[in-house]
Write an enzyme that holds these catalytic residues in place. Sequence first.
Site, short mmCIF file in Angstrom:
data_model
loop_
_atom_site.label_atom_id
_atom_site.label_comp_id
_atom_site.label_asym_id
_atom_site.label_seq_id
_atom_site.Cartn_x
_atom_site.Cartn_y
_atom_site.Cartn_z
NE ARG A 111 7.15 0.95 4.99
CZ ARG A 111 5.93 0.45 4.99
NH1 ARG A 111 5.75 -0.81 4.69
NH2 ARG A 111 4.89 1.20 5.27
NE ARG A 119 -1.89 -1.81 2.91
CZ ARG A 119 -2.06 -3.05 2.49
NH1 ARG A 119 -3.02 -3.36 1.69
NH2 ARG A 119 -1.23 -4.00 2.87
CB THR A 120 3.32 2.59 2.36
OG1 THR A 120 2.52 2.16 3.46
CG2 THR A 120 3.90 3.95 2.67
CE LYS A 136 26.56 -3.53 -6.77
NZ LYS A 136 26.70 -2.49 -7.79
CG HIS A 167 3.67 4.34 8.75
ND1 HIS A 167 3.80 5.15 7.63
CD2 HIS A 167 3.23 3.14 8.29
CE1 HIS A 167 3.44 4.46 6.56
NE2 HIS A 167 3.11 3.24 6.94
C1 NCD Z 1 1.51 -0.54 8.34
C2 NCD Z 1 3.01 -0.45 8.47
O1 NCD Z 1 3.73 -0.67 7.50
O2 NCD Z 1 3.42 -0.11 9.57
N1 NCD Z 1 1.11 -0.77 7.01
C3 NCD Z 1 0.92 0.27 6.18
O3 NCD Z 1 1.78 1.09 5.97
N2 NCD Z 1 -0.28 0.42 5.64
C4 NCD Z 1 0.89 -1.48 9.28
C5 NCD Z 1 1.35 -2.89 9.28
O4 NCD Z 1 2.23 -3.30 8.53
O5 NCD Z 1 0.81 -3.64 10.10
#
Ligand code: NCD
Length: 304
Positions: A101, A51-52, A80, A129
Amino acid sequence: MRSLIDITDFSVEEVTRVLDLADEMIADPARWRTAMQGKILATLFFEPSTRTRLSFESAMLSLGGSVLGFAGADSSSTTKGETLTDTIRVVSGYCDIIAMRHPKEGAPMAAKLCSDVPIINAGDGGHNHPTQTLTDLMTIRREKGRLDHLTIGLCGDLKFGRTVHSLIGAMSRYPGVTFVLISPPELRTPDYVLQSLQDQGIPYRETESLEEAMPELDILYMTRVQKERFFNEADYVRLKDTYILDPEKLRTAKADLRILHPLPRVNEISTRVDADPRAVYFKQTRNGRFVRMALIKTLLEDMQ
Ligand code: NCD
């Protein structure tokens, strides 16, 4: 130049402006089709995501911009031995904004210090997040018409759930908010988060029982037990199904409760809940695309 590493990097007024812009964008997406033409977003995902990452890419493409990046540390020069700061120095020469991320807490902050372009934290370990939080705020505001005077139940893995930590930080800034923290003792909210609530005099209570908390909630924020952060498999297996929300448990809930979940869902919400009008987790993911469009435009134009 501004970045978004922690949700409180933005003032309440700045958050409101991003949410207002996201509402304008969702109402008339065609108007923004060329807003970021010629701009490039890099998505650097050192940890898995569906999703993100896709919502960031969809957001930039919806604004007429372009995207590049990688999905997984295995496909980057990290394998590397390249350091994060070198990767960021290089990539910031190839793009106008970076969404990253990383499994290590604090990595986006380190990236910000050596980047020539704005950095967006798309999740750092079990820490924060903030763009999920913007999505959550947008969803709560659209569903309830306000962000203040709400009782919010957060349920599941409150220890490792980074979305929980950011959402508590964000919602703490609105008057009349009460938190009900629902988790097994092993997955309690970290002390630093509780300490910050105490310091600010914000009401909260901890409970193990979702049934007991249900009747008073305006928002129920369900979360997945974060398997990847556990040190041993047996603990995960023991705790993973502590809470399973089903229609029976919702019998005592308010008629105007809203159920959120950042997704991915594992077992913690029965699919039998999906048809309940109070379940808004799929709407929430759609909101995420528009709030990220608003965020990208804000960081690249309005906050420059
Ligand atoms: C969340 C995350 O990555 O922290 N997911 C997301 O970004 N929609 C929640 C999760 O992974 O449980």
